[in-house]
Structure formats: C-alpha cells, structure tokens
Design a protein around this motif. Structure first.
Motif, short mmCIF file in Angstrom:
data_model
loop_
_atom_site.label_atom_id
_atom_site.label_comp_id
_atom_site.label_asym_id
_atom_site.label_seq_id
_atom_site.Cartn_x
_atom_site.Cartn_y
_atom_site.Cartn_z
N GLU A 14 14.40 9.40 43.68
CA GLU A 14 14.97 10.45 42.82
C GLU A 14 13.97 10.92 41.76
O GLU A 14 13.80 12.12 41.53
CB GLU A 14 16.23 9.92 42.14
N THR A 15 13.31 9.96 41.13
CA THR A 15 12.38 10.31 40.05
C THR A 15 11.13 10.99 40.59
O THR A 15 10.62 11.95 40.00
CB THR A 15 12.00 9.06 39.24
N TRP A 20 11.97 14.55 41.59
CA TRP A 20 12.09 15.37 40.38
C TRP A 20 10.70 15.73 39.86
O TRP A 20 10.42 16.89 39.56
CB TRP A 20 12.87 14.61 39.31
N VAL A 50 9.23 19.70 39.76
CA VAL A 50 9.15 20.45 38.50
C VAL A 50 8.19 21.62 38.72
O VAL A 50 7.06 21.44 39.16
CB VAL A 50 8.65 19.55 37.36
N CYS A 67 14.79 10.39 49.44
CA CYS A 67 14.17 11.64 49.00
C CYS A 67 14.98 12.84 49.51
O CYS A 67 15.21 13.81 48.78
CB CYS A 67 12.73 11.73 49.50
N ALA A 78 18.03 13.14 47.47
CA ALA A 78 17.73 13.64 46.12
C ALA A 78 17.54 15.15 46.13
O ALA A 78 18.02 15.86 45.23
CB ALA A 78 16.47 12.95 45.59
N CYS A 83 20.03 17.85 44.17
CA CYS A 83 19.48 18.74 43.14
C CYS A 83 19.60 20.22 43.51
O CYS A 83 19.84 21.07 42.64
CB CYS A 83 18.03 18.40 42.88
N ASP A 90 17.48 26.90 40.69
CA ASP A 90 16.96 25.67 40.09
C ASP A 90 15.62 25.24 40.67
O ASP A 90 14.98 24.32 40.15
CB ASP A 90 17.96 24.53 40.27
#
Length: 292
Positions: free
Chosen positions: A52-53, A56, A60, A86, A89, A93, A106
């Motif tokens: 997840e991190t 992200w 970005v 992944c 995630a 998102c 987004d």
C-alpha cells in the motif's frame, strides 16, 4: 519512434555541464540529479503495508517525482502476495476497472505527450524482450495517460531496467538472499533514495551499511524527503550536496569567520626575535594545547 536519451544518463550529463559552467566562476554547486531508487521487500516484511505504501509513493504525481520508487526487489517467496496486494491497493485508491482508473481525477496525468510516449516506448521494449504485465491497464499517450502497472520477468538489457522511468510503471525483480538484492543495487549508479521493508534488524543493518544512497527509509517511503529535520540530497550520480531545513541554510549560505582583537595583544609573544623566554612560553602553550 520517439527515442529520447536516458534520463538516468541525461541528468548526470546536465549536472556536469552545470558544474563546468560554475567552475568558470569558482561557484559552489548543489545538484539533485534523481536516479533509479530501489525498494527492497524481504520475506519478513508486512506485505500489505509495504504494498500500500509503496504504491502510494510510486503514484504520487503519477510517478513523476525525483524520489519515486523506480524498481522493486522482492523476495521470491512473497513476490506473488506482494503483487496481489499492490493490485488491491491500486483498486482501492483509483477504482476496480481500467475505465474507472482512467477516469479518476485522483491519478495525475503525464506532463506531456512526448514523455507519455517515452514511457510507452520503455514498456513496449520490455514486453518485446519477454517482460510480463503483472498488473496494469492500457495507456493513451495522446491523452497523456499511463495506467499504473507492474512488470515482471524483466530482461537484463531492457531499457526500463537502466533508465529512470519518471512514470507510474514499476518493474519487479525477484531475489533469494539479501546479498543478491544488495549486489543488484551496487551494480548500478547510486540512487537518490533507497527503501527497505523488513522486520529483520540484521538485514536492515546490512542493507544500510553495504549500500550508498542520497537518503533512505526503513518501512516507509518518501518521508525522508518530507522531513524538514533531515538533509535531502544525492550522492554520486544522484547528486551533490544537501538541502532542507538547517542543511539547506548551510548549503546556500556562507559562514564567514569573524574575530575581534582585545586590549592585550597576546600575539606579540610570538613576534621575533625569538628569545629564550619567548621560546619557553611558546613550548608551554603548545604542550598545554596538546593536553586539551
């Protein structure tokens, strides 16, 4: 076909041009040159949190950041689980279908048609050499859109393995021992950032001690850049010097030394002629300073 020079080579090249121009004026330089920042995920990592991190951090600005993860080094035993997390995630998102992901506000678009075409060229080159799309959707270069994607089975000579991607595509490389991941990183130019996901302190220590990078994060991503109390900068091909907070103040200013003389001019003790008394005083001062 659009075939621009490698960003990973272009940035150090431009840096050398800047340094050469600065040398004519004896000016100092601080350079941030990007690079291919790796993410290591070992078999002890919290796979869901790491996926997840990392996704992200990668997505970005659609991967168009200097400290974005550029490739994944994932332990073979957790590779499939990590890729699946992944995928989840990305779905959470941006949406469950390719159309939803393409339509969401987004997910940022690529800065230009030329750059979108460049990313497309890198992906197509990798696929022609046998790479597989592990997760990811279509792209539309005319709309400056590239879908988030993970690539596996990457050929050694695929251009995406060497060039800074600067987009939402992430190659996945498997490893069996942490030494293999370290060797893979050290065989390439020093990165601007390095990310390690592990719950094994000995392995974390080994990675940090045996690799070199501008900055690093353990069990997180990007926050080494956001933290104003930490220096930000590259090393080797990824840059020279540091910025941010106190470190930026030091980098972009000059510390001028200033001393004012007092009423007594003690330096006269060292003026010639050097009599026996002055020699004894000088030796005593040297001995005293040596003990401090």
């Amino acid at each position: 076909m659009f075939d621009p020079p490698s960003l990973s080579r272009q940035n150090p090249t431009v840096g050398r041009i800047v340094m050469a121009a600065a040398a004519k004026h004896l000016s100092s330089v601080t350079l941030e040159l990007g690079g291919k920042s790796p993410v290591i995920v070992d078999e002890t990592a919290d796979i869901k949190r790491a996926a997840e991190t990392t996704m992200w951090a990668k997505l970005v600005n659609a991967g168009q950041t200097c400290v974005a993860p550029n490739y994944l080094l994932v332990h073979r035993s957790v590779r499939d689980e990590f890729v699946e997390q992944c995928r989840k995630a990305i779905e959470q998102c941006f949406g469950p279908t390719d159309d939803r992901i393409a339509a969401t506000a987004d997910l940022a678009r690529i800065i230009s048609v030329d750059h979108a075409t460049r990313i497309e060229t890198l992906v197509e080159d990798a696929l022609e050499q046998g790479a597989q799309v592990l997760t990811g959707g279509p792209y539309s270069t005319t709309d400056c859109y590239v879908a988030p994607a993970l690539l596996g089975n990457l050929a050694k000579h695929a251009r995406i393995a060497d060039q800074e991607i600067f987009g939402p595509v992430l190659p996945v490389v498997e490893f069996d021992a942490i030494e293999d991941a370290i060797s893979y990183i050290n065989a390439r130019p020093k990165p601007l950032a390095l990310y390690v996901w592990s719950r094994n302190d000995a392995k974390i220590k080994r990675v940090l001690q045996q690799t070199s990078s501008g900055g690093a994060c353990v069990n997180h991503c990007l926050q080494q850049y956001a933290h104003s109390g930490l220096p930000f900068g590259g090393v080797g091909a990824s840059g020279i010097g540091n910025a941010h907070g106190f470190f930026g103040f030091k980098a972009f200013s000059h510390e001028r030394a200033l001393l004012r003389g007092g009423r007594l001019l003690m330096a006269k003790l060292f003026f010639p002629p050097y009599t026996g008394l002055k020699t004894r005083i000088a030796r005593s001062l040297v001995d005293m300073l040596a003990k401090v």
